[in-house]
Design an enzyme around this catalytic site. Structure first.
Site, PDB file in Angstrom:
ATOM      1  CB  SER A 121     -15.334  -5.977   1.401  1.00 15.52           C
ATOM      2  OG  SER A 121     -14.067  -6.476   1.026  1.00 15.52           O
ATOM      3  CG  HIS A 155     -13.376  -3.083   4.255  1.00 11.95           C
ATOM      4  ND1 HIS A 155     -13.041  -2.622   5.500  1.00 11.95           N
ATOM      5  CD2 HIS A 155     -12.747  -4.267   4.105  1.00 11.95           C
ATOM      6  CE1 HIS A 155     -12.244  -3.488   6.099  1.00 11.95           C
ATOM      7  NE2 HIS A 155     -12.034  -4.496   5.257  1.00 11.95           N
ATOM      8  CG  ASP A 163     -10.449  -6.862   2.693  1.00  6.81           C
ATOM      9  OD1 ASP A 163     -10.320  -6.514   3.874  1.00  6.81           O
ATOM     10  OD2 ASP A 163     -11.526  -7.262   2.207  1.00  6.81           O
ATOM     11  CG  MET A 173      -5.444  -9.713   1.776  1.00 10.75           C
ATOM     12  SD  MET A 173      -6.451 -11.167   1.392  1.00 10.75           S
ATOM     13  CE  MET A 173      -8.085 -10.561   1.819  1.00 10.75           C
ATOM     14  CG  HIS A 218      -8.514  -5.174   6.990  1.00 11.06           C
ATOM     15  ND1 HIS A 218      -9.313  -6.295   6.890  1.00 11.06           N
ATOM     16  CD2 HIS A 218      -7.590  -5.469   7.948  1.00 11.06           C
ATOM     17  CE1 HIS A 218      -8.891  -7.221   7.725  1.00 11.06           C
ATOM     18  NE2 HIS A 218      -7.838  -6.742   8.367  1.00 11.06           N
ATOM     19  CG  MET A 239      -5.841  -8.546   6.447  1.00 12.72           C
ATOM     20  SD  MET A 239      -7.158  -9.520   5.672  1.00 12.72           S
ATOM     21  CE  MET A 239      -7.825  -8.295   4.552  1.00 12.72           C
ATOM     22  CG  MET A 243     -10.346  -9.946  11.116  1.00 11.73           C
ATOM     23  SD  MET A 243     -11.067  -9.176   9.649  1.00 11.73           S
ATOM     24  CE  MET A 243     -11.289 -10.603   8.564  1.00 11.73           C
ATOM     25  CG  ASP A 258     -14.166  -7.839   6.918  1.00 10.77           C
ATOM     26  OD1 ASP A 258     -14.977  -8.451   6.221  1.00 10.77           O
ATOM     27  OD2 ASP A 258     -13.046  -7.469   6.495  1.00 10.77           O
TER      28      ASP A 258
END
Length: 235
Positions: A22, A47, A49, A51, A80, A82, A151, A189
């Site tokens: 990540s 990966h 993230d 957000m 991913h 979020m 998660m 994760d």
């Protein structure tokens, strides 16, 4: 049918345990070097993230970073999301270069539609569940998902402690997938390191996301190799 991704081990019918570093925990001033290091270590997915400061209490990266990373690596990018209303943006992340896009069951009121959009755009579609979300919430969406991301920390920040009950959650999810004769893979994760990776793989996780355990080490290449070695008996 969604095409296979050349130069990658990524396959939703493949039993290979995959390590997905990540970049949330990477040094962004040296991101290209960090990516090269984990590639040498044997990472098979990157990966990312995403957000929004609304669905989770943090702001991270968006389309420009995904585009830049896609130019810097041949590894498939796993975005991913979020974010609130992920269905509005999921296809754009595929256009930016993501080969996997996952959205939270807690954030999307039209989950089936979003998963279909991701697949139509040419990527793998994933569903994410938070630590307090029961796996039963996936009952209707599971047949339409290529993978489920469990998660094992509350999303929003890197470096959190692994929630130990996640092992049983993965185990129960694996049983559910097998009982329904599905090919859905399980990703996990949050707080994964050398102390717990064997237990989550034994429970049924196949794609292992790790951030601090890799990029927080002095040698990310060796850290990836160490995590891979810890899963050898389960491959």
């Amino acid at each position: 049918m969604i095409e296979e991704f050349a130069g990658s081990q990524l396959s939703m019918n493949d039993s290979t345990i995959e390590i997905a570093p990540s970049i949330l925990s990477a040094d962004f001033s040296r991101l290209g070097e960090e990516i090269e290091a984990v590639e040498r270590g044997g990472a098979t997915i990157l990966h990312v993230d995403v957000m929004d400061g609304h669905f989770v209490p943090n702001l991270t990266v968006g389309f420009p970073v995904v585009k830049s990373v896609a130019r810097a690596t041949k590894l498939p990018i796993d975005a991913h999301l979020m974010i609130s209303e992920p269905g509005r943006y999921a296809e754009q992340f595929v256009e930016a270069g993501a080969k996997m896009v996952s959205v939270h069951v807690e954030a999307d009121a039209h989950l089936h539609r979003t998963l279909a959009k991701i697949k139509s755009a040419g990527a793998r579609a994933g569903v994410v569940i938070n630590p307090a979300t029961p796996i039963e919430s996936l009952n209707e969406a599971l047949p339409f998902a290529d993978y489920v991301l469990v998660m094992s920390v509350d999303p929003g920040f890197g470096g959190q402690r692994f929630i130990s009950t996640s092992v049983d959650k993965v185990r129960r999810l694996r049983l559910l997938i097998e009982a329904r004769n599905l090919q859905t893979r399980i990703e996990i994760d949050g707080g994964i390191d050398l102390e717990n990776i064997a237990s989550v793989v034994a429970a049924g996780a196949e794609i292992i996301v790790a951030g601090s355990a890799i990029f927080g080490s002095a040698n990310p290449e060796a850290a990836v190799r160490g995590l891979r070695d810890a899963t050898v008996q389960w491959v």
